[in-house]
Design an enzyme around this catalytic site. Structure first.
Site, PDB file in Angstrom:
ATOM      1  N   GLY A  34      49.041  35.793  41.679  1.00 31.65           N
ATOM      2  CA  GLY A  34      47.855  36.461  42.204  1.00 31.65           C
ATOM      3  C   GLY A  34      47.120  35.739  43.323  1.00 31.65           C
ATOM      4  O   GLY A  34      46.527  36.376  44.186  1.00 31.65           O
ATOM      5  N   GLU A  98      42.356  30.253  42.305  1.00 27.90           N
ATOM      6  CA  GLU A  98      42.587  31.427  41.447  1.00 27.90           C
ATOM      7  C   GLU A  98      42.287  32.703  42.215  1.00 27.90           C
ATOM      8  O   GLU A  98      41.443  32.715  43.112  1.00 27.90           O
ATOM      9  CB  GLU A  98      41.661  31.364  40.217  1.00 27.90           C
ATOM     10  N   ASP A  99      42.972  33.782  41.830  1.00 32.31           N
ATOM     11  CA  ASP A  99      42.634  35.084  42.399  1.00 32.31           C
ATOM     12  C   ASP A  99      41.346  35.607  41.783  1.00 32.31           C
ATOM     13  O   ASP A  99      40.467  36.105  42.467  1.00 32.31           O
ATOM     14  CB  ASP A  99      43.781  36.085  42.200  1.00 32.31           C
ATOM     15  N   ASP A 102      38.174  35.703  35.005  1.00 33.20           N
ATOM     16  CA  ASP A 102      37.758  36.825  34.159  1.00 33.20           C
ATOM     17  C   ASP A 102      37.128  36.235  32.894  1.00 33.20           C
ATOM     18  O   ASP A 102      35.941  35.886  32.880  1.00 33.20           O
ATOM     19  CB  ASP A 102      39.004  37.666  33.895  1.00 33.20           C
ATOM     20  N   LYS A 130      34.270  37.529  37.507  1.00 37.04           N
ATOM     21  CA  LYS A 130      33.571  38.537  36.702  1.00 37.04           C
ATOM     22  C   LYS A 130      32.744  37.802  35.646  1.00 37.04           C
ATOM     23  O   LYS A 130      33.198  37.616  34.514  1.00 37.04           O
ATOM     24  CB  LYS A 130      34.581  39.454  35.997  1.00 37.04           C
ATOM     25  N   PHE A 151      38.480  46.652  36.946  1.00 38.41           N
ATOM     26  CA  PHE A 151      39.794  46.046  37.172  1.00 38.41           C
ATOM     27  C   PHE A 151      40.142  46.112  38.655  1.00 38.41           C
ATOM     28  O   PHE A 151      40.348  47.190  39.215  1.00 38.41           O
ATOM     29  CB  PHE A 151      40.873  46.718  36.318  1.00 38.41           C
ATOM     30  N   ASP A 158      47.191  42.247  40.974  1.00 45.05           N
ATOM     31  CA  ASP A 158      48.088  43.337  40.597  1.00 45.05           C
ATOM     32  C   ASP A 158      47.639  44.072  39.349  1.00 45.05           C
ATOM     33  O   ASP A 158      46.824  43.568  38.557  1.00 45.05           O
ATOM     34  CB  ASP A 158      49.484  42.781  40.310  1.00 45.05           C
ATOM     35  N   ARG A 164      49.753  44.348  44.852  1.00 45.01           N
ATOM     36  CA  ARG A 164      49.475  42.987  45.344  1.00 45.01           C
ATOM     37  C   ARG A 164      49.368  42.929  46.862  1.00 45.01           C
ATOM     38  O   ARG A 164      48.621  42.116  47.402  1.00 45.01           O
ATOM     39  CB  ARG A 164      50.589  42.023  44.917  1.00 45.01           C
TER      40      ARG A 164
HETATM   41  P1  IMP Z   1      41.178  34.847  32.551  1.00 47.82           P
HETATM   42  O1  IMP Z   1      42.008  33.797  31.910  1.00 47.82           O
HETATM   43  O2  IMP Z   1      40.709  35.882  31.556  1.00 47.82           O
HETATM   44  O3  IMP Z   1      40.043  34.311  33.384  1.00 47.82           O
HETATM   45  O4  IMP Z   1      42.134  35.685  33.468  1.00 47.82           O
HETATM   46  C1  IMP Z   1      42.572  35.279  34.665  1.00 47.82           C
HETATM   47  C2  IMP Z   1      43.768  36.111  35.087  1.00 47.82           C
HETATM   48  O5  IMP Z   1      43.730  37.443  34.540  1.00 47.82           O
HETATM   49  C3  IMP Z   1      43.753  36.289  36.576  1.00 47.82           C
HETATM   50  O6  IMP Z   1      44.389  35.231  37.245  1.00 47.82           O
HETATM   51  C4  IMP Z   1      44.495  37.606  36.733  1.00 47.82           C
HETATM   52  O7  IMP Z   1      45.889  37.391  36.766  1.00 47.82           O
HETATM   53  C5  IMP Z   1      44.147  38.383  35.501  1.00 47.82           C
HETATM   54  N1  IMP Z   1      43.041  39.333  35.748  1.00 47.82           N
HETATM   55  C6  IMP Z   1      41.799  39.299  35.206  1.00 47.82           C
HETATM   56  N2  IMP Z   1      41.035  40.294  35.675  1.00 47.82           N
HETATM   57  C7  IMP Z   1      41.801  40.963  36.554  1.00 47.82           C
HETATM   58  C8  IMP Z   1      41.568  42.107  37.415  1.00 47.82           C
HETATM   59  O8  IMP Z   1      40.471  42.705  37.476  1.00 47.82           O
HETATM   60  N3  IMP Z   1      42.618  42.491  38.185  1.00 47.82           N
HETATM   61  C9  IMP Z   1      43.821  41.864  38.178  1.00 47.82           C
HETATM   62  N4  IMP Z   1      44.086  40.799  37.409  1.00 47.82           N
HETATM   63  C10 IMP Z   1      43.085  40.359  36.607  1.00 47.82           C
HETATM   64 MG    MG Z   2      46.484  35.658  38.098  1.00 47.52          MG
END
Ligand code: IMP
Ligand code: MG
Length: 186
Positions: A34, A98-99, A102, A130, A151, A158, A164
């Site tokens: 990402g 990071e992309d 979340d 977020k 999302f 993606d 992507r």
């Molecule tokens: P976390 O560990 O919950 O912070 O998630 C991080 C990963 O979840 C990111 O690097 C993304 O790959 C994926 N992710 C979380 N939210 C989104 C979104 O809104 N769109 C796409 N990928 C997401």
């Molecule tokens: Mg990711």
């Protein structure tokens, strides 16, 4: 956000990082897949280039295919492992790219691991965040845009490997979670 908004903000952040890391030769570590699009633009915006800056990639995954909710565990795999558990970060000033942050679980695990492996410093740079979705307390050191609980797809992000390569960031309409037809620009 549009291509123009992305370009403006990413350029601004790259310039800030170039100043902040002018004398610290960062190891810039992107999370596959990402963060690739964001990182490609970000490192080119880091002018003048911090002397000795290196690039690496990690593969981290917390999602199942086609799922918009994370699974409980984070799996990590370095693309060029020089140690059993990751990259050669000892003594390096790491910038984790990071992309999107979340829940915060993925980035927290990676930062913790890099610090445990002796990184001189480890900071988090993210395109999107977020804050309302956090399950652990984690504030990115650098963030381009904070977004609500929607999302996001495009510019590297993606849904089930789709979208992507969109040059902008859009929001996946909830009805698309089942059919994954298209993203809409925000
Ligand atoms: P976390 O560990 O919950 O912070 O998630 C991080 C990963 O979840 C990111 O690097 C993304 O790959 C994926 N992710 C979380 N939210 C989104 C979104 O809104 N769109 C796409 N990928 C997401
Ligand atoms: Mg990711």
């Amino acid at each position: 956000m549009t291509e123009a908004q992305l370009r403006e903000r990413v350029t601004e952040l790259g310039q800030q990082l170039a100043v902040d890391y002018a004398d610290r030769a960062p190891l810039v570590v992107g999370t596959l897949k990402g963060a690739v699009v964001f990182m490609a633009d970000l490192v080119r915006a880091m002018q003048p280039l911090p002397d000795g800056m290196h690039l690496e990639f990690l593969r981290a995954s917390s999602y199942g295919l086609g799922a918009t909710e994370r699974r409980g565990s984070v799996t990590v795999c370095a693309t060029a492992p020089t140690k059993a558990s990751g990259l050669a970060v000892a003594g390096r000033h790491v910038l984790l790219i990071e992309d999107i942050v979340d829940t915060g679980c993925t980035a927290a695990v990676l930062l913790e691991r890099m610090r445990a492996e002796g990184a001189a410093s480890a900071r988090l740079v993210t395109l999107l965040s977020k804050p309302s979705r956090r399950v652990i307390e984690l504030a990115p050191d650098y963030c381009c845009f904070e977004i609500p609980d929607r999302f996001a797809v495009g510019y590297g992000l993606d849904f089930d490997e789709r979208f992507r390569s969109l040059p902008y960031v859009g929001v996946l309409r909830p009805e698309c979670y089942a059919t994954a037809q298209s993203g809409s620009e925000v």
